[in-house]
Design a protein around this motif. Structure first.
Motif, PDB file in Angstrom:
ATOM      1  N   TYR A 211       0.854  -1.175   0.000  1.00  0.00           N
ATOM      2  CA  TYR A 211       0.000   0.000   0.000  1.00  0.00           C
ATOM      3  C   TYR A 211       0.892   1.227   0.000  1.00  0.00           C
ATOM      4  N   MET A 212       0.595   2.213  -0.853  1.00  0.00           N
ATOM      5  CA  MET A 212       1.329   3.466  -0.909  1.00  0.00           C
ATOM      6  C   MET A 212       0.351   4.621  -0.821  1.00  0.00           C
ATOM      7  N   ALA A 213       0.727   5.654  -0.061  1.00  0.00           N
ATOM      8  CA  ALA A 213      -0.142   6.813   0.090  1.00  0.00           C
ATOM      9  C   ALA A 213       0.694   8.078   0.216  1.00  0.00           C
ATOM     10  N   THR A 214       0.138   9.176  -0.266  1.00  0.00           N
ATOM     11  CA  THR A 214       0.770  10.479  -0.101  1.00  0.00           C
ATOM     12  C   THR A 214       0.723  10.866   1.373  1.00  0.00           C
ATOM     13  N   GLY A 215       1.814  11.447   1.878  1.00  0.00           N
ATOM     14  CA  GLY A 215       1.815  11.872   3.272  1.00  0.00           C
ATOM     15  C   GLY A 215       3.205  12.196   3.775  1.00  0.00           C
ATOM     16  N   THR A 216       3.259  12.741   4.965  1.00  0.00           N
ATOM     17  CA  THR A 216       4.534  13.030   5.609  1.00  0.00           C
ATOM     18  C   THR A 216       5.156  11.743   6.141  1.00  0.00           C
ATOM     19  N   GLN A 217       6.437  11.793   6.449  1.00  0.00           N
ATOM     20  CA  GLN A 217       7.082  10.618   7.035  1.00  0.00           C
ATOM     21  C   GLN A 217       6.427  10.240   8.362  1.00  0.00           C
ATOM     22  N   ALA A 218       6.067  11.250   9.152  1.00  0.00           N
ATOM     23  CA  ALA A 218       5.425  10.957  10.433  1.00  0.00           C
ATOM     24  C   ALA A 218       4.067  10.292  10.219  1.00  0.00           C
ATOM     25  N   GLY A 219       3.332  10.751   9.204  1.00  0.00           N
ATOM     26  CA  GLY A 219       2.032  10.147   8.919  1.00  0.00           C
ATOM     27  C   GLY A 219       2.143   8.723   8.426  1.00  0.00           C
ATOM     28  N   ILE A 220       3.150   8.453   7.589  1.00  0.00           N
ATOM     29  CA  ILE A 220       3.358   7.097   7.083  1.00  0.00           C
ATOM     30  C   ILE A 220       3.771   6.166   8.215  1.00  0.00           C
ATOM     31  N   ALA A 221       4.578   6.674   9.146  1.00  0.00           N
ATOM     32  CA  ALA A 221       5.119   5.837  10.224  1.00  0.00           C
ATOM     33  C   ALA A 221       4.044   5.282  11.136  1.00  0.00           C
ATOM     34  N   VAL A 222       2.881   5.938  11.212  1.00  0.00           N
ATOM     35  CA  VAL A 222       1.858   5.488  12.158  1.00  0.00           C
ATOM     36  C   VAL A 222       0.736   4.701  11.471  1.00  0.00           C
ATOM     37  N   LEU A 223       0.904   4.373  10.193  1.00  0.00           N
ATOM     38  CA  LEU A 223      -0.088   3.523   9.548  1.00  0.00           C
ATOM     39  C   LEU A 223      -0.113   2.166  10.254  1.00  0.00           C
ATOM     40  N   ASP A 224      -1.279   1.766  10.743  1.00  0.00           N
ATOM     41  CA  ASP A 224      -1.389   0.475  11.412  1.00  0.00           C
ATOM     42  C   ASP A 224      -2.459  -0.369  10.724  1.00  0.00           C
ATOM     43  N   HIS A 225      -2.662  -1.564  11.233  1.00  0.00           N
ATOM     44  CA  HIS A 225      -3.555  -2.510  10.582  1.00  0.00           C
ATOM     45  C   HIS A 225      -4.987  -1.984  10.497  1.00  0.00           C
ATOM     46  N   SER A 226      -5.453  -1.384  11.554  1.00  0.00           N
ATOM     47  CA  SER A 226      -6.829  -0.888  11.555  1.00  0.00           C
ATOM     48  C   SER A 226      -7.012   0.229  10.542  1.00  0.00           C
ATOM     49  N   GLU A 227      -6.025   1.093  10.420  1.00  0.00           N
ATOM     50  CA  GLU A 227      -6.114   2.177   9.440  1.00  0.00           C
ATOM     51  C   GLU A 227      -6.044   1.633   8.014  1.00  0.00           C
ATOM     52  N   LEU A 228      -5.216   0.632   7.786  1.00  0.00           N
ATOM     53  CA  LEU A 228      -5.135   0.013   6.463  1.00  0.00           C
ATOM     54  C   LEU A 228      -6.442  -0.686   6.100  1.00  0.00           C
ATOM     55  N   LEU A 229      -7.044  -1.349   7.079  1.00  0.00           N
ATOM     56  CA  LEU A 229      -8.353  -1.961   6.839  1.00  0.00           C
ATOM     57  C   LEU A 229      -9.377  -0.905   6.431  1.00  0.00           C
ATOM     58  N   ARG A 230      -9.349   0.234   7.114  1.00  0.00           N
ATOM     59  CA  ARG A 230     -10.285   1.301   6.785  1.00  0.00           C
ATOM     60  C   ARG A 230     -10.048   1.820   5.364  1.00  0.00           C
ATOM     61  N   ARG A 231      -8.784   2.035   5.021  1.00  0.00           N
ATOM     62  CA  ARG A 231      -8.466   2.584   3.702  1.00  0.00           C
ATOM     63  C   ARG A 231      -8.725   1.587   2.581  1.00  0.00           C
ATOM     64  N   SER A 232      -8.693   0.313   2.892  1.00  0.00           N
ATOM     65  CA  SER A 232      -8.897  -0.695   1.847  1.00  0.00           C
ATOM     66  C   SER A 232     -10.367  -0.861   1.461  1.00  0.00           C
TER      67      SER A 232
END
Length: 372
Positions: A211-232
């Protein structure tokens, strides 16, 4: 007396370079700062151009025996509209090995006796036709006829030599392997949303997704499973299933950096290869492939030329080719993660291109170079 070479870095480019130089008749010592060579990542694409290099290194069949063949590729948008392909790749000799398997094959081919782990190289100095290496703790490691710098995108030696420090490119994401394979064997696809995208590939009984998304390094660093499930949720069911099947503790987060293309790959008897020299955005699947190609070209030249004449010929063979792939990878990243109007306009152009043109483009891209 055989010429000697030192290689810094035990990743794919470094191991490949060690094999290539030994094949050229050099005595090789590889220095790796980790206490053991531990592969990171999940799976990676090795296209036909790099498979030709692995064949030259004597590793091709071993990789084929451990990898899933990539038989077709497709790029779609989240509405299901085709942007590229699907293109059939039968006969292209393209594979998707696990990174662990590829590195194990390369290490076995090189031989563990040529590897010194737990050694962090701090300084390299060329003088009197030799390159002296010193560890970070001040220990003299020896002097060599040739030095290959292959210690990755954050290589301090490469940065000081080439002047192209890595730059964050405004996006990043997560990758993982799951037990459930995609619906079609040998299939790889990427699906674009609005500023984000998922990819899913068959990895021989497993599914490799990213999964790839536009964002800051800090924003990318906190992507977790629940957020990925939401985005999917706005993506096809097969994507949602792959994300849901993933182990939250096994997710690998990757902020995307690349190095600007250098004007040369080294100086004198010191040559930088792989991500240490030309780390590129991962949008053509060519990062590891180009590290393998570097080693292949290096081995050919090292078998023909004295150490002090290798770099100019290496630059001649590799600079333009790598620059083109580097540029294409950056362009795709700019389209996928740039301004929405640009992404929509280019997507419309993609949709208008006939599939036969897509097939021709991919054949050209995956064609092996001729370094012989």
């Amino acid at each position: 007396m055989a010429s000697s070479a030192a290689v810094i870095g035990g990743g794919i480019a470094g191991l490949s370079a060690g094999i290539a130089l030994r094949k050229a008749g050099f005595g090789v010592t590889l220095f790796e700062q980790a206490e053991e060579i531990r592969p990171t990542g999940a799976a990676l694409s090795i296209w036909g151009n790099a498979m030709a290099g692995l064949d030259w290194l004597g590793c091709g069949n071993a990789v084929r025996g451990k990898a899933a063949g990539v038989e077709r590729l497709a790029l779609r948008d989240v509405q299901g509209r085709g942007l590229f392909g699907p293109v059939e790749l039968s006969g292209s000799d393209s594979w998707l090995p696990l990174r662990t398997d590829l590195q194990a094959i390369l290490l076995e081919r090189l031989g563990a006796g040529d590897v010194r782990c737990g050694v962090a190289v701090g300084r390299a100095q060329e003088e009197g036709g030799r390159v002296a290496l010193t560890a970070r703790d001040g220990t003299l490691l020896g002097d060599f006829d040739l030095l290959i710098v292959a210690d990755g995108i954050h290589s301090d030696i490469a940065t000081s030599l080439l002047g192209n420090p890595p730059v964050y490119r405004g996006y990043g994401g997560v990758l993982n392997l799951v037990e459930a394979a995609p619906q079609a064997t040998g299939h790889g696809e990427e699906i674009w949303g609005e500023g984000d995208r998922f990819g899913l590939f068959d990895a021989g009984g497993s599914g490799y997704w990213f999964y790839m998304a536009t964002g800051t390094q800090a924003g990318i660093a906190v992507l977790d499973h629940s957020e990925l499930l939401r985005r999917s949720q706005s993506f096809p069911e097969r994507i949602r299933e792959a994300v849901a099947a993933s182990d939250p503790a096994a997710l690998i987060t990757i902020p995307i950096h690349s190095r600007p293309m250098p004007k040369s790959f080294g100086r004198g008897r010191v040559i930088c290869i792989g991500d240490a020299a030309h780390a590129m955005e991962p949008n053509q699947g060519q990062g590891a492939c180009q590290g393998i190609e570097d080693a292949w070209a290096l081995g050919i030249l090292a078998g023909r030329l004295p150490p002090d004449r290798i770099l100019p010929e290496f630059d001649r063979l590799r600079l333009k080719r790598v620059a083109r792939i580097h540029r294409d990878s950056a362009t795709m990243g700019a389209i996928a993660h740039g301004r929405p109007w640009l992404r929509r306009g280019v997507s419309a152009i993609f949709r208008a291109v006939p599939k036969r043109v897509d097939a021709w483009q991919i054949r050209q891209r995956l064609a092996p170079p001729d370094y012989c």
